[in-house]
Write an enzyme that holds these catalytic residues in place. Structure first.
Site, short mmCIF file in Angstrom:
data_model
loop_
_atom_site.label_atom_id
_atom_site.label_comp_id
_atom_site.label_asym_id
_atom_site.label_seq_id
_atom_site.Cartn_x
_atom_site.Cartn_y
_atom_site.Cartn_z
N SER A 183 0.74 -1.26 -0.09
CA SER A 183 -0.24 -0.09 0.08
C SER A 183 0.77 1.32 -0.07
CB SER A 183 -0.76 0.14 1.28
OG SER A 183 -0.16 -0.09 2.37
N HIS A 211 -5.61 -3.59 -2.26
CA HIS A 211 -5.22 -2.76 -3.27
C HIS A 211 -5.12 -3.33 -4.56
CE1 HIS A 211 -4.70 1.05 -1.04
NE2 HIS A 211 -4.26 0.42 0.07
N LYS A 242 -12.15 0.12 -1.19
CA LYS A 242 -11.48 0.84 -1.95
C LYS A 242 -11.95 0.99 -3.34
CE LYS A 242 -7.36 0.03 0.80
NZ LYS A 242 -8.04 -0.14 2.00
#
Length: 395
Positions: A183, A211, A242
């Site tokens: 990240s 991610h 996300k």
């Protein structure tokens, strides 16, 4: 004298170390151009990869579910907090990740802690972790009873040494945990090599695809699909906060894993379930991901453009391979100042310092999304150039 006066000293210490955080306030939609602290800026800080936070279909799904089911469940999943929507989402997430089953948990953070704590239950177990794994994995390891082993970031020689050490070989149960995409640096785990080593040493493999879900692989299925490793990774963690633009996390794997965690995972057992509107939003987000592939294409077009232009300007983006694009500064004070100056220029890029990253590795972290226009990114790069020259970081 108050018993809490010690906090004043602690706060002053944080300020001296440039670690005191003052919260920015979002005054608009979470969008590529947003109003933050009263100023309209190009937003390079959100994890909103596919720009789903404002997608009309997703917003409508949330509103419809709220009207039909109410605003919340007022219960944990194991009492009366599991709705038909939860079951549908878990079925579809399993299909998305190409696993037997999936379990939705309250957040990506608690998904990681839940798995580590639930599976690593003895001092005879060993939990092996990349040194740059997310804080939730680190905390999950602390909550487990396993012996912890940490290998140097993406160093497969060091990982091999750990797996072949006598202590690890004699363990009752071994589990390796890695981020799929890291990240802070935006680099991708060496998953094919990790899988080969773990298969050779009978080690459970857990990948946190926070991610990379919605970002890497066919239709954004994550790193396992990206490397064509279907069926060879035991546990996939995903987040819904996300690329999906909402909130929550999930664990995808075999049916036995799901069934076991329903009865043992403490975050799942003791936290109230998501409101129906949130689950409906996730379902709608999946539909958009399947039916609008142009969003993923635009994400990568934008990412390529920004990386090329920021490097051309003279900045170091370290090892980034994904929309997470750090601009390395190397000093906490300068990173904070750079971020503040960019904000004045209409660009919000967050400074990241110690202890989130090592000393000397301070940076500004930029996250590119499908919602940005090329003109937005051109303006952002121009602001970087201006501030970099004014601060003496560019010639």
């Amino acid at each position: 004298m108050s018993r809490m006066d010690f906090l004043k000293d602690e706060i002053n210490k944080l300020k001296e170390e440039n670690r005191f955080i003052k919260l920015r306030v979002l005054e608009s939609e979470q969008a590529p151009i947003a109003v933050i602290d009263g100023k309209k800026v190009i937003n390079l800080t959100s994890n909103n990869y596919l720009n789903l936070t404002t997608h009309p279909k997703v917003k409508k799904a949330a509103a419809d579910a709220c009207l039909k089911y109410g605003i919340g469940t007022a219960a944990v999943r194991t009492i009366i907090g599991t709705t038909t929507l939860h079951g549908e989402l878990e079925k579809r997430l399993a299909e998305f990740k190409q696993t037997e089953a999936a379990l939705v948990i309250q957040s990506g953070f608690t998904s990681n802690t839940a798995v580590c704590q639930s599976l690593m239950t003895s001092h005879e177990d060993v939990l092996i972790s990349d040194e740059l794994n997310h804080a939730s994995i680190i905390d999950g390891g602390r909550l487990s009873k396993a012996v912890k082993k940490v290998y140097r970031h993406s160093d497969m020689t060091h990982l091999k040494e750990i797996l072949e050490s006598p202590e690890v070989k004699k363990a009752r149960r071994r589990m390796l945990v890695t981020d799929g995409v890291f990240s802070m640096d935006g680099d991708i785990a060496k998953l094919p090599e990790i899988v080969e080593l773990c298969e050779r040493h009978d080690t459970i493999i857990m990948v946190d695809d926070a991610h990379s879900s919605g970002v890497l692989g066919n239709q954004g299925r994550g790193t396992v699909d990206h490397f064509d490793l279907k069926g060879r990774v035991d546990i996939q963690i995903g987040t819904l906060s996300k690329a999906f633009g909402t909130i929550g996390g999930y664990v995808a794997g075999c049916q036995d894993l799901r069934d076991y965690m329903v009865s043992t995972a403490r975050p799942f057992l003791f936290s109230s379930s998501h409101p129906p509107s949130v689950i409906a939003t996730c379902l709608a987000g999946l539909d958009v991901i399947y039916n609008e592939p142009e969003l993923l294409e635009k994400l990568w077009t934008n990412t390529k453009f920004f990386k090329e232009e920021i490097v051309k300007a003279g900045f170091d983006i370290n090892k980034s391979e994904t929309p997470i694009t750090p601009v390395m500064i190397g000093d906490t004070k300068k990173a904070v100042e750079f971020s503040d100056r960019l904000f004045e220029e209409g660009v919000f890029a967050l400074s990241i310092g110690f202890p989130t990253v090592a000393k000397g590795k301070e940076r500004l972290r930029n996250i590119i999304t499908a919602g940005h226009e090329i003109t937005d990114l051109e303006r952002a790069v121009a602001a970087y150039k201006k501030v970099g020259k004014e601060m003496g970081l560019l010639s």
